[in-house]
Enzyme design. Structure first.
Site, PDB file in Angstrom:
ATOM      1  N   CYS A   7      37.480  41.150  39.581  1.00 40.37           N
ATOM      2  CA  CYS A   7      37.692  42.556  39.232  1.00 40.37           C
ATOM      3  C   CYS A   7      36.460  43.144  38.539  1.00 40.37           C
ATOM      4  O   CYS A   7      35.665  42.431  37.932  1.00 40.37           O
ATOM      5  CB  CYS A   7      38.913  42.682  38.325  1.00 40.37           C
ATOM      6  SG  CYS A   7      39.545  44.367  38.230  1.00 40.37           S
TER       7      CYS A   7
ATOM      8  N   ASP B 194      48.597  39.968  31.954  1.00 36.73           N
ATOM      9  CA  ASP B 194      47.317  40.004  31.253  1.00 36.73           C
ATOM     10  C   ASP B 194      47.546  39.882  29.752  1.00 36.73           C
ATOM     11  O   ASP B 194      48.660  40.040  29.260  1.00 36.73           O
ATOM     12  CB  ASP B 194      46.626  41.338  31.580  1.00 36.73           C
ATOM     13  CG  ASP B 194      45.136  41.352  31.299  1.00 36.73           C
ATOM     14  OD1 ASP B 194      44.594  40.322  30.835  1.00 36.73           O
ATOM     15  OD2 ASP B 194      44.509  42.394  31.540  1.00 36.73           O
TER      16      ASP B 194
END
Length: 214
Positions: free
Chosen positions: A8, A131
């Site tokens: 990412c 996360d």
């Protein structure tokens, strides 16, 4: 089966090519001006252009309105929308219906009290990104290089696929996969030499470690 990898925060075509060559299954592009990994829609369109079929191009947004999402969807060849803000389950469903694209919802975890949010969103999102919750007052909702206690999601299963994120590196990703049973992992700062600066060697090492873990 080896774990699938998402790299990412990509902003350089060279690093996009490295991630693809290393076997990443997802590439994330950040549309959030506060992030050092932010790219414009024009930049993202160019970065996505040479990504081969089979590698998902993911647009990360934070509490984005329809105007921004409309532009992303119309001007790039994005395959998935990642909602990384405080979007409600109703907003997730609304985005899915409006754009007809898979939606990944990020869930921030700091302690046991946060785990219940996973169940709330598991019934509406196509995928979940589990996360580490951003520290209080942080400018960024993710990409902060911090981990949470992986035991909180140890060998848990939900109605939709999920991806482990938060503080992962080439050195610890195998242990994270072993402990949690995650079949997908996401990395951003863990393959950087400075905020927003990806490193080819680290990208390749992370993918190799994740692929070998299972």
């Amino acid at each position: 089966m080896s774990a699938s990898v998402k790299i990412c925060g990509l902003s350089d075509p060279h690093h996009v090519a490295t991630a693809v060559s290393a076997g990443a299954r997802y590439l994330g592009f950040v549309f959030f001006p506060k992030s050092p990994r932010h790219v414009s829609i024009e930049q993202a369109a160019k970065l996505m252009a040479d990504v081969p079929v089979g590698v998902a191009k993911v647009a990360l947004t934070v509490n984005a309105d329809d105007t921004l999402l409309d532009q992303i969807v119309s001007d790039t060849i994005v395959d998935m929308l990642q909602l990384h803000g405080s979007e409600t389950p109703e907003r997730v469903a609304e985005v899915k219906a409006r754009y007809g694209l898979p939606v990944m919802k990020a869930i921030g975890i700091a302690g046991p009290e946060d785990v219940g949010q996973i169940d709330v969103y598991a019934g509406v999102a196509d995928q979940l990104l589990i996360d580490a919750k951003a520290p209080k007052g942080a400018d960024l909702p993710g990409g902060n290089g911090i981990a949470f206690d992986w035991r909180l999601v140890q060998r848990k299963y939900w109605p939709c696929p999920w991806m482990l994120a938060g503080g992962l590196t080439p050195e610890n990703v195998a242990e994270a996969i072993r402990l949690t049973g995650a079949k997908q992992v996401d990395v951003s700062s863990g393959v950087e030499t400075a905020p927003g600066i990806k490193d080819d060697r680290l990208i390749a090492a992370f993918c190799a470690a994740a692929h070998a873990a299972n």
